[in-house]
Motif scaffolding. Structure first.
Motif, PDB file in Angstrom:
ATOM      1  N   ALA A 161       0.885  -1.179   0.000  1.00 40.11           N
ATOM      2  CA  ALA A 161       0.000   0.000   0.000  1.00 40.11           C
ATOM      3  C   ALA A 161       0.923   1.230   0.000  1.00 40.11           C
ATOM      4  N   PRO A 162       1.301   1.689  -1.199  1.00 40.52           N
ATOM      5  CA  PRO A 162       2.275   2.785  -1.272  1.00 40.52           C
ATOM      6  C   PRO A 162       1.756   4.073  -0.634  1.00 40.52           C
ATOM      7  N   ALA A 163       2.696   4.825  -0.069  1.00 43.49           N
ATOM      8  CA  ALA A 163       2.371   6.116   0.540  1.00 43.49           C
ATOM      9  C   ALA A 163       3.598   6.996   0.427  1.00 43.49           C
ATOM     10  N   MET A 164       3.477   8.037  -0.346  1.00 42.50           N
ATOM     11  CA  MET A 164       4.618   8.963  -0.471  1.00 42.50           C
ATOM     12  C   MET A 164       4.165  10.252  -1.136  1.00 42.50           C
ATOM     13  N   ASN A 165       5.046  11.215  -1.160  1.00 40.17           N
ATOM     14  CA  ASN A 165       4.774  12.474  -1.837  1.00 40.17           C
ATOM     15  C   ASN A 165       4.547  12.199  -3.324  1.00 40.17           C
ATOM     16  N   VAL A 166       3.680  13.003  -3.951  1.00 45.89           N
ATOM     17  CA  VAL A 166       3.304  12.769  -5.346  1.00 45.89           C
ATOM     18  C   VAL A 166       4.521  12.745  -6.288  1.00 45.89           C
ATOM     19  N   ARG A 167       5.495  13.639  -6.027  1.00 43.23           N
ATOM     20  CA  ARG A 167       6.670  13.666  -6.920  1.00 43.23           C
ATOM     21  C   ARG A 167       7.501  12.404  -6.768  1.00 43.23           C
ATOM     22  N   MET A 168       7.578  11.929  -5.531  1.00 44.89           N
ATOM     23  CA  MET A 168       8.326  10.680  -5.300  1.00 44.89           C
ATOM     24  C   MET A 168       7.618   9.519  -5.991  1.00 44.89           C
ATOM     25  N   TRP A 169       6.276   9.520  -5.920  1.00 45.58           N
ATOM     26  CA  TRP A 169       5.505   8.443  -6.570  1.00 45.58           C
ATOM     27  C   TRP A 169       5.697   8.475  -8.088  1.00 45.58           C
ATOM     28  N   GLU A 170       5.684   9.700  -8.635  1.00 47.95           N
ATOM     29  CA  GLU A 170       5.762   9.809 -10.091  1.00 47.95           C
ATOM     30  C   GLU A 170       7.194   9.705 -10.613  1.00 47.95           C
ATOM     31  N   HIS A 171       8.174   9.730  -9.732  1.00 44.46           N
ATOM     32  CA  HIS A 171       9.566   9.671 -10.170  1.00 44.46           C
ATOM     33  C   HIS A 171       9.825   8.378 -10.943  1.00 44.46           C
ATOM     34  N   ALA A 172      10.657   8.501 -11.984  1.00 43.50           N
ATOM     35  CA  ALA A 172      10.934   7.332 -12.834  1.00 43.50           C
ATOM     36  C   ALA A 172      11.460   6.156 -12.015  1.00 43.50           C
ATOM     37  N   PRO A 206      -1.606  11.682  -6.756  1.00 42.66           N
ATOM     38  CA  PRO A 206      -1.522  10.298  -6.306  1.00 42.66           C
ATOM     39  C   PRO A 206      -0.336  10.120  -5.364  1.00 42.66           C
ATOM     40  N   GLY A 207      -0.496   9.320  -4.342  1.00 39.37           N
ATOM     41  CA  GLY A 207       0.592   9.091  -3.399  1.00 39.37           C
ATOM     42  C   GLY A 207       0.063   8.857  -2.000  1.00 39.37           C
ATOM     43  N   ARG A 208      -1.203   9.232  -1.793  1.00 45.67           N
ATOM     44  CA  ARG A 208      -1.801   9.056  -0.467  1.00 45.67           C
ATOM     45  C   ARG A 208      -2.127   7.581  -0.243  1.00 45.67           C
ATOM     46  N   MET A 209      -1.793   7.059   0.927  1.00 47.00           N
ATOM     47  CA  MET A 209      -2.055   5.640   1.158  1.00 47.00           C
ATOM     48  C   MET A 209      -3.556   5.342   1.109  1.00 47.00           C
ATOM     49  N   ALA A 210      -3.908   4.192   0.551  1.00 47.94           N
ATOM     50  CA  ALA A 210      -5.310   3.757   0.512  1.00 47.94           C
ATOM     51  C   ALA A 210      -5.852   3.722   1.942  1.00 47.94           C
ATOM     52  N   GLU A 211      -7.153   3.906   2.081  1.00 49.86           N
ATOM     53  CA  GLU A 211      -7.755   3.872   3.411  1.00 49.86           C
ATOM     54  C   GLU A 211      -7.686   2.457   3.977  1.00 49.86           C
ATOM     55  N   ALA A 212      -7.685   2.367   5.305  1.00 48.75           N
ATOM     56  CA  ALA A 212      -7.577   1.062   5.976  1.00 48.75           C
ATOM     57  C   ALA A 212      -8.636   0.089   5.460  1.00 48.75           C
ATOM     58  N   ILE A 213      -9.831   0.602   5.257  1.00 44.38           N
ATOM     59  CA  ILE A 213     -10.940  -0.260   4.825  1.00 44.38           C
ATOM     60  C   ILE A 213     -10.680  -0.837   3.431  1.00 44.38           C
ATOM     61  N   ASP A 214     -10.025  -0.046   2.569  1.00 47.03           N
ATOM     62  CA  ASP A 214      -9.728  -0.525   1.214  1.00 47.03           C
ATOM     63  C   ASP A 214      -8.587  -1.538   1.225  1.00 47.03           C
ATOM     64  N   ILE A 215      -7.617  -1.310   2.125  1.00 49.18           N
ATOM     65  CA  ILE A 215      -6.517  -2.283   2.224  1.00 49.18           C
ATOM     66  C   ILE A 215      -7.073  -3.602   2.769  1.00 49.18           C
ATOM     67  N   ALA A 216      -7.948  -3.492   3.779  1.00 47.16           N
ATOM     68  CA  ALA A 216      -8.559  -4.700   4.351  1.00 47.16           C
ATOM     69  C   ALA A 216      -9.366  -5.434   3.285  1.00 47.16           C
TER      70      ALA A 216
END
Ligand code: CTP
Length: 409
Positions: free
Chosen positions: A119-130, A161-171
């Motif tokens: 369940a990725p979670a990071m800043n948008v630029r870090m997520w989009e980085h190659a 994009p980069g925000r971690m999915a909600e707990a309910i979605d991960i579950a």
């Protein structure tokens, strides 16, 4: 679901607080968690909060020789049915993609023989980085599963994009994985389900809709999936997250829903849970209807196709079990049974949506009457998830019956 367990790796990100909620959500669904907290993770949540929720020791990099004797890191990596990395930081993903093992979390990820859900979670630029996108592709090609990231406002003040999915979605993703992995009673059965409202456009800015939230239909899709069914969920527009592990087809109008449903057949069962608009505006203009011209004082409508009736009355390829819903405000049982016979479906799930009744439409609870060819059964009021579970179980019992028996009933 019982006896499934996960090993949760909590990385160092602000989203780590959601992992605490995840442990609770999984426990509610009967999934046990054991957790590893990375060193950076301890900056956000404490080992004590993690172990209080898991009811087990929380493993950290302070993992010492006594712990190693108790449960070695190899054993830890194989002790669960699934590994879940949440939050999966850019650093954790990079280490895992490259096989780097320099702390307990990365060593465990390298040593495991179990599937891993990130369940990725990071800043948008870090997520989009190659580099991150490369790591994502590598992990996927190694067989890793992903949930999220979501798009939205981030703790760092940016949006994307980069925000971690909600707990309910991960579950939900964890549950979907276990459902696929186990042989449930509906394994190999294909079930087509409609849910949500339809939107019938009047002009580019207006449409006719109804109060359906899609909650009951989505809960049924998840419950059927949990019993192993291959679910095709055809949904009108909703504001809620659809369950993972189902084939999702999004539509707007009744006509689109009709086409998508017919295309999704053949199936072992069809469930029409959608609140389909009975009528649509006779004409849809490509320009905004102006008030001065009196365009909205008299809306001409035309009838929409009846999906439930069409499927129920199919000459060839009718699903062996067709289930409809009936939202009624008066004389619920009588109107619903008449509806079952008129449309030709096998079962109808009736509910009272009169203003005096609890608000099934949009609410979280429902009180229904299941009407079958054998009679009716009133179920007590319960959460929509429970209604869904009960209905899914009934469907699995019905589909398990040999055809000759059900035809003779
Ligand atoms: N339904 C459908 N297609 C439509 C209308 C309804 O598939 N065009 C399905 C619904 O998904 C539900 C059932 O038919 O399973 C009953 O829907 P409801 O709106 O209660 O029935 P109607 O036929 O519209 O009857 P009425 O509005 O007169 O109560």
């Amino acid at each position: 679901m019982t006896d499934n367990s996960i090993l949760l790796i909590i990385g160092g990100g602000i989203a780590a607080y959601k992992s605490l909620e995840l442990i609770r959500e999984l426990a509610r669904r009967g999934v046990k968690s054991r957790a590893i907290l990375t060193k950076a993770g301890t900056e956000f949540v404490t080992p004590l909060s993690v172990s209080s929720l898991t009811g087990e020791k929380c493993y950290t990099d302070l993992f010492d020789l006594t712990d190693e004797a108790e449960m070695g890191h190899i054993e830890l990596s194989r002790s669960a049915d699934l590994l879940v990395v949440a939050p999966a930081t850019a650093g954790l993903m990079a280490k895992a993609a490259n096989g780097l093992a320099n702390d307990l979390a990365s060593t465990t990820l390298l040593a495991t023989d179990k599937p891993v859900l990130y369940a990725p979670a990071m800043n948008v630029r870090m997520w989009e980085h190659a580099a991150t996108q490369r790591n994502l592709a590598t992990l996927k090609s190694d067989g890793a599963l992903f949930v999220g990231p979501d798009e939205g406002d981030m703790a760092c003040g940016e949006f994307g994009p980069g925000r971690m999915a909600e707990a309910i979605d991960i579950a939900d993703a964890v549950e979907a994985y276990f459902a696929k992995a186990s042989n449930g009673p509906l394994t190999g059965k294909r079930i087509v389900l409609t849910a949500g409202p339809t939107h019938e456009p009047l002009d580019p800015v207006r449409y006719i809709a109804n109060r359906s939230s899609g909650k009951q239909g989505y809960a049924i899709a998840a419950a059927l999936r949990n019993l192993g069914a291959d679910v095709v969920l055809i949904t009108g527009p909703t504001n809620i997250t659809p369950p993972k592990g189902v084939e999702l087809i999004r539509v707007q109008t009744a006509r689109e829903m009709m086409v998508a449903t017919e295309k999704a057949l053949p199936a072992d069962c069809a469930i029409c849970c959608a609140a389909v608009a009975d009528y649509r505006p006779a004409t849809e203009t490509d320009h905004k209807i102006k008030k001065e011209r009196g365009g909205l004082t008299n809306i001409q409508v035309t009838e929409n196709p009846d999906i439930l009736k069409t499927i129920s009355q199919m000459k060839a390829g009718r699903p062996p079990l067709v289930v409809g819903f009936a939202a009624e405000t008066d004389d619920v049982l009588c109107y619903a049974d008449v509806k079952r016979k008129r449309k030709g479906c096998d079962w109808i799930v009736a509910n009272d949506v009169s203003p005096g009744a609890h608000s099934a439409m949009g609410g979280d609870r429902n009180s229904v009457i299941l009407i079958t060819e054998k009679g009716d059964e009133a179920w007590p009021e319960m959460p929509k998830q429970e209604v869904a579970k009960r209905l899914a179980e009934r469907i699995s019992q019905q589909l398990a019956k040999p055809k000759l028996v059900s035809a003779a009933e």
